[in-house]
Design an enzyme around this catalytic site. Structure first.
Site, PDB file in Angstrom:
ATOM      1  N   GLU A  53      48.411 -78.360 -19.978  1.00 17.92           N
ATOM      2  CA  GLU A  53      49.314 -77.633 -20.883  1.00 17.92           C
ATOM      3  C   GLU A  53      48.720 -77.406 -22.275  1.00 17.92           C
ATOM      4  OE1 GLU A  53      51.258 -79.147 -17.483  1.00 17.92           O
ATOM      5  OE2 GLU A  53      50.388 -80.410 -19.057  1.00 17.92           O
ATOM      6  N   THR A  72      40.264 -87.028  -5.685  1.00 21.43           N
ATOM      7  CA  THR A  72      40.248 -85.624  -5.261  1.00 21.43           C
ATOM      8  C   THR A  72      39.595 -84.778  -6.346  1.00 21.43           C
ATOM      9  OG1 THR A  72      42.381 -85.045  -6.267  1.00 21.43           O
ATOM     10  CG2 THR A  72      42.437 -86.007  -4.048  1.00 21.43           C
ATOM     11  N   HIS A  87      41.131 -82.559  -8.099  1.00 18.87           N
ATOM     12  CA  HIS A  87      42.172 -82.085  -9.006  1.00 18.87           C
ATOM     13  C   HIS A  87      41.759 -82.209 -10.481  1.00 18.87           C
ATOM     14  CE1 HIS A  87      46.250 -81.107 -10.262  1.00 18.87           C
ATOM     15  NE2 HIS A  87      46.235 -82.167 -11.053  1.00 18.87           N
TER      16      HIS A  87
END
Length: 161
Positions: free
Chosen positions: A61, A89, A91
């Site tokens: 954000e 992962t 991500h």
């Protein structure tokens, strides 16, 4: 990652600069010390500086908040502070790449320095060294880079006018 600290700009009094810090709340154990260190260093280097802090949920954000701060036009420089820890992962890597590209694009689009200290780290040991330590503190480095580029930009614009 360099272990050589950024040279500290000299302290100036007089004309005040305005700084905005956009910081993630996620991994706040590490991010808040970055915010505190950056704010302290800015206030030491630019005693008349105005520093505002905007908190966002996570590093992903940060670019949106940076854009909104830049649109206001009231800051000479924006510091983006966050910590992304590598997990099992991809991500974290995807977030880090997205944030990096977005911050560069925003700096160019709005012609405002954006100091990128959204740290993508392997583990908490690296986070402790870079966020809680004194020797490699990235909050202090972000402040020094921010002060330095803000002064340079002001100087370039004053010569152009």
């Amino acid at each position: 990652m360099s272990k050589i600290p950024l040279i500290r700009p000299r302290t100036l009094t007089g004309a005040s600069l305005s700084f905005a810090i956009v910081a993630s709340q996620y991994n706040n154990t590490y991010v808040q010390p970055l915010v505190d260190s950056a704010t302290k260093e800015i206030n030491e280097l630019e005693p008349a500086a105005r520093v505002s802090v905007v908190r966002v949920p996570g590093s992903f954000e940060i670019p949106l908040a940076v854009k909104l701060v830049a649109m206001r036009g009231s800051s000479d420089v924006i510091l983006a502070l966050g910590v992304i820890l590598q997990g099992e992962t991809s991500h974290a890597e995807l977030i880090a790449r997205s944030v990096t590209g977005a911050l560069m694009n925003l700096a160019l689009e709005f012609r405002i320095p954006v100091i990128h200290e959204v740290l993508f780290l392997k583990n908490e040991e690296q986070a402790k060294a870079r966020c809680l330590g004194v020797e490699l503190n990235r909050g202090i480095e972000a402040a020094r880079a921010g002060v330095s580029i803000a002064r340079t930009v002001k100087q370039l614009f004053s010569k152009a006018n």
